[in-house]
Design a protein around this motif. Structure first.
Motif, short mmCIF file in Angstrom:
data_model
loop_
_atom_site.label_atom_id
_atom_site.label_comp_id
_atom_site.label_asym_id
_atom_site.label_seq_id
_atom_site.Cartn_x
_atom_site.Cartn_y
_atom_site.Cartn_z
N VAL A 75 -25.75 -40.21 -5.82
CA VAL A 75 -26.66 -40.46 -6.03
C VAL A 75 -27.14 -39.84 -7.50
O VAL A 75 -27.28 -40.86 -8.08
N MET A 76 -27.09 -39.30 -7.57
CA MET A 76 -26.60 -39.29 -9.40
C MET A 76 -25.79 -40.24 -9.99
O MET A 76 -26.18 -40.12 -11.47
N PHE A 77 -24.68 -40.37 -9.90
CA PHE A 77 -23.84 -41.28 -10.02
C PHE A 77 -25.04 -42.30 -10.36
O PHE A 77 -24.45 -43.18 -11.81
N ARG A 78 -25.35 -43.03 -9.79
CA ARG A 78 -26.35 -44.24 -8.97
C ARG A 78 -27.29 -44.34 -10.10
O ARG A 78 -27.52 -45.14 -10.64
N MET A 79 -27.62 -43.34 -10.21
CA MET A 79 -29.57 -42.96 -11.14
C MET A 79 -28.28 -42.59 -12.52
O MET A 79 -29.53 -43.01 -13.60
N GLY A 80 -27.85 -42.74 -13.25
CA GLY A 80 -27.33 -42.90 -14.53
C GLY A 80 -26.99 -44.14 -14.52
O GLY A 80 -27.50 -44.94 -15.97
N LEU A 81 -26.39 -45.32 -13.66
CA LEU A 81 -26.56 -46.30 -13.61
C LEU A 81 -28.02 -47.35 -14.01
O LEU A 81 -28.23 -47.96 -15.00
N LEU A 82 -28.79 -46.48 -12.72
CA LEU A 82 -29.60 -46.84 -12.80
C LEU A 82 -30.81 -47.00 -14.53
O LEU A 82 -31.67 -47.38 -15.40
N ALA A 83 -30.65 -45.43 -14.48
CA ALA A 83 -31.57 -44.55 -15.68
C ALA A 83 -30.61 -45.44 -16.67
O ALA A 83 -32.24 -45.83 -17.88
N ALA A 84 -29.70 -46.42 -17.41
CA ALA A 84 -29.47 -46.69 -18.00
C ALA A 84 -29.72 -48.21 -18.82
O ALA A 84 -30.64 -48.88 -19.24
N LEU A 85 -29.79 -48.78 -17.56
CA LEU A 85 -30.70 -50.10 -16.90
C LEU A 85 -31.94 -50.23 -17.34
O LEU A 85 -32.50 -51.14 -18.47
N ARG A 86 -32.69 -49.14 -17.34
CA ARG A 86 -34.00 -48.67 -17.08
C ARG A 86 -34.23 -48.90 -19.05
O ARG A 86 -35.34 -49.29 -19.38
N ALA A 87 -33.71 -47.98 -19.18
CA ALA A 87 -33.52 -47.52 -20.86
C ALA A 87 -32.76 -49.09 -21.23
O ALA A 87 -33.68 -49.58 -22.68
N LYS A 88 -32.46 -50.07 -21.25
CA LYS A 88 -32.04 -51.57 -21.58
C LYS A 88 -33.60 -52.18 -21.69
O LYS A 88 -33.72 -52.91 -22.13
N LYS A 89 -34.05 -51.69 -20.38
CA LYS A 89 -35.03 -53.05 -19.91
C LYS A 89 -36.35 -52.32 -20.80
O LYS A 89 -37.08 -53.45 -21.52
N THR A 90 -36.44 -50.87 -21.00
CA THR A 90 -37.68 -50.57 -22.21
C THR A 90 -37.52 -50.68 -23.56
O THR A 90 -38.40 -50.03 -24.74
N MET A 91 -36.62 -50.61 -24.03
CA MET A 91 -35.76 -50.16 -25.25
C MET A 91 -36.08 -49.23 -25.33
O MET A 91 -36.60 -48.75 -26.69
N SER A 92 -36.24 -48.24 -24.80
CA SER A 92 -36.53 -47.08 -25.21
C SER A 92 -35.15 -45.97 -23.89
O SER A 92 -35.14 -46.07 -23.14
N THR A 93 -35.40 -45.24 -24.74
CA THR A 93 -34.47 -43.33 -24.15
C THR A 93 -35.17 -43.43 -22.72
O THR A 93 -36.45 -43.11 -22.91
#
Ligand code: 16G
Ligand code: ZN
Length: 525
Positions: A39-57
């Motif tokens: 779950v943690m590994f995948r939340m790392g993936l998803l957080a990176a996608l969310r960061a790209k989408k919002t262009m934010s940290t």
């Protein structure tokens, strides 16, 4: 260009147990730590996608809050420091539950659905609580981020609200504060020192044997001895959340183990990730008195309202509560304080969003999670007034105190440390003892019950969970029961975090509460 081979390869180091299904709930994912590596590994993936989408940290916090040490969990933090947008909660669930061979397809589906441009590098902030499992689990988050070629900053041990704060600072170019722990300590301490000229008698703090205790020690030098406190359950010997902490104190309605209670002296408890706080004391007869989120909301909103009046600022102030708020608090706020009170569904995101509709929104769950949010315009008006040289002394000091209050509050999420400092400041400025604060209104006797049922989803609610729409006949039965008692109220709702339904009852006497509770129990089971 992204090379998904990195994801494929690294995901093998964080394999998903086949068939395991988890759900991103009100508080993110939360379960036994043994089931969380993938779950943690995948939340790392998803957080990176969310960061790209919002262009934010974006932030990822590894914690299971007030739950036992053996559990763990993870929450995503959006750019302004708030909980991740609801639509992404379902991506989190999809990505987590994808079997190993479907991971890449699921990931690519999300990228496609959200039309995410993969060219730019993302930044993810990661933090963790003091659980034994948290270090490895946060490493899995970092692995997820780096497998997509993105960047992360590991803040290590932080409280949940500290990470929310850091994310917001980073995304607002420093206008909210410096994105560092030192920045957090400095901002809050400075505001506290400016509001509070005299030191209160010592406060006893129960750190729940968790991260909050550690961070209070770090903060101590910044506070310039304006806050006198003794720290108990600081994690040096006891177990996290075991017989201590805000949840234990609120649910058990008793003082935690490990704190030396002295009649009349105020104590507070943090929870395991320091986003909740409750106060309490023993009276001279040794009886326990709890000051929960409702009492905290009342103290803070009264203080702000008085300052607004004194400063001559016409801003709309509201208090947001849930169905669990004691009826006495709602009555006091509406009828004595004349502030707007709104009731919303349980869960911080609902309270937070409702509070944002007002110039100043104070929100607290009875369990001690809450904060204050100020609209941009309210902040500007407060700052403008505080800097106005033509003001009378009286108005000026109120405006400056409001400005310090804005700086003392962590507006991103409930924060035990920031809330505690604000409460201590209000008590000191108003010269109130904990007993005087407690007497602002008297809680109606109340009880909560959790009941195991065959299918909790059979119960549906409306009106901010205060009325049941199904099964048929339930609401009529509740109306029939509460109709028999004075000042009574009761509701039942399915839990969002456990496989149980929760029953709440309040009335004018403990005996009435007891009878309502019993009848409700039979109805629900
Ligand atoms: C979660 C919520 C908390 C709420 C609790 C209710 C967040 C961060 N946390 O812990 O606010 O009080 O759930 O749990 O939103 P329940 O649905 O099991 O009663
Ligand atoms: Zn918590």
């Amino acid at each position: 260009m992204v090379h998904f081979e990195g994801v494929s390869l690294k995901s093998l180091l964080h394999p998903k147990p086949a068939g395991l299904v988890l759900q991103y709930g009100t508080a993110g994912f939360r379960t036994t730590a043994r089931h969380l590596d993938h779950v943690m590994f995948r939340m790392g993936l998803l957080a990176a996608l969310r960061a790209k989408k919002t262009m934010s940290t974006i932030g990822v916090m590894v914690t299971a809050s007030h739950n036992p040490e053996e559990d763990n969990g993870v929450k995503l933090i959006d750019p302004m420091g708030e909980m991740v947008a609801v639509a992404w909660e379902s991506y989190a669930t999809q990505l987590t539950n994808a079997e190993q061979d479907a991971l890449l397809t699921t990931l690519k589906d999300i990228i496609k659905q959200e039309a995410i441009s993969m060219d730019k590098k993302a930044m993810v902030f990661v933090g963790r609580d003091t659980r034994l499992s948290s270090e490895d689990l946060s490493q899995a988050v970092l692995d997820g981020v780096s497998s997509l070629g993105d960047h992360s900053h590991d803040f290590g041990l932080v409280t949940t609200p500290q990470l929310h704060y850091l994310v917001r600072c980073q995304n607002t170019n420093g206008s909210y504060g410096n994105a560092s722990l030192e920045g957090y300590y400095q901002k809050l301490s400075q505001a506290f020192v400016q509001i509070t000229s005299k030191v209160n008698s010592p406060l006893r703090i129960d750190g729940a044997n968790g991260i909050g205790a550690l961070k209070m020690r770090e903060m101590e030098p910044f506070l310039q001895q304006r806050l006198s406190f003794n720290l108990y359950n600081d994690g040096t010997s006891g177990r996290l959340n075991h017989l201590c902490g805000a949840d234990y104190v609120k649910v058990q309605q008793r003082s935690p183990q490990g704190v030396e209670m002295v009649a009349g002296e105020r104590c507070c408890s943090f929870d395991g990730d320091a986003d909740r706080i409750v106060y309490y004391y023993h009276n001279p007869q040794g009886h326990f008195h709890l000051l929960d989120g409702d009492k905290i909301a009342t103290l803070i909103s009264t203080f702000i309202k008085e300052l607004l009046t004194q400063a001559g600022l016409n801003l709309q102030l509201a208090v947001v509560q849930t169905a669990y708020a004691n009826g006495s608090s709602t009555h006091f706020l509406q009828n004595n304080m004349k502030v707007i009170v709104e009731c919303v569904k349980t869960g911080v995101k609902h309270l937070h969003h409702a509070a944002q509709k007002f110039d100043i929104g104070v929100y607290f769950e009875a369990n001690g999670h809450g904060t204050v949010v100020f609209s941009d315009s309210a902040e500007e008006q407060i700052k403008g007034l505080a800097a106005d040289p033509s003001l009378t002394e009286d108005r000026k000091s109120a405006a400056q105190m409001l400005e310090d209050t804005v700086n003392l509050v962590n507006q991103t999420v409930g924060d035990a440390i920031s809330d505690m400092l604000l409460i201590e400041a209000v008590l000191a400025v108003r010269g109130l003892s904990v007993q005087q604060w407690d007497k602002i209104y008297t809680d109606l006797p109340n009880r909560q019950l959790k009941v195991k049922v065959a299918d909790r989803r059979a119960i549906d609610t409306t009106d901010a969970e205060r009325r049941a729409t199904s099964p048929a006949g339930l609401q009529e039965a509740i109306d029939g029961i509460v109709g028999k008692y004075s000042l009574s109220r009761s509701f039942v709702r399915p839990s969002g975090t456990e496989d149980v339904v929760r029953v709440y009852a309040e009335a004018d006497t403990q005996a009435s509460v007891h009878r309502i509770k019993h009848t409700m129990f039979y109805w629900v089971t």
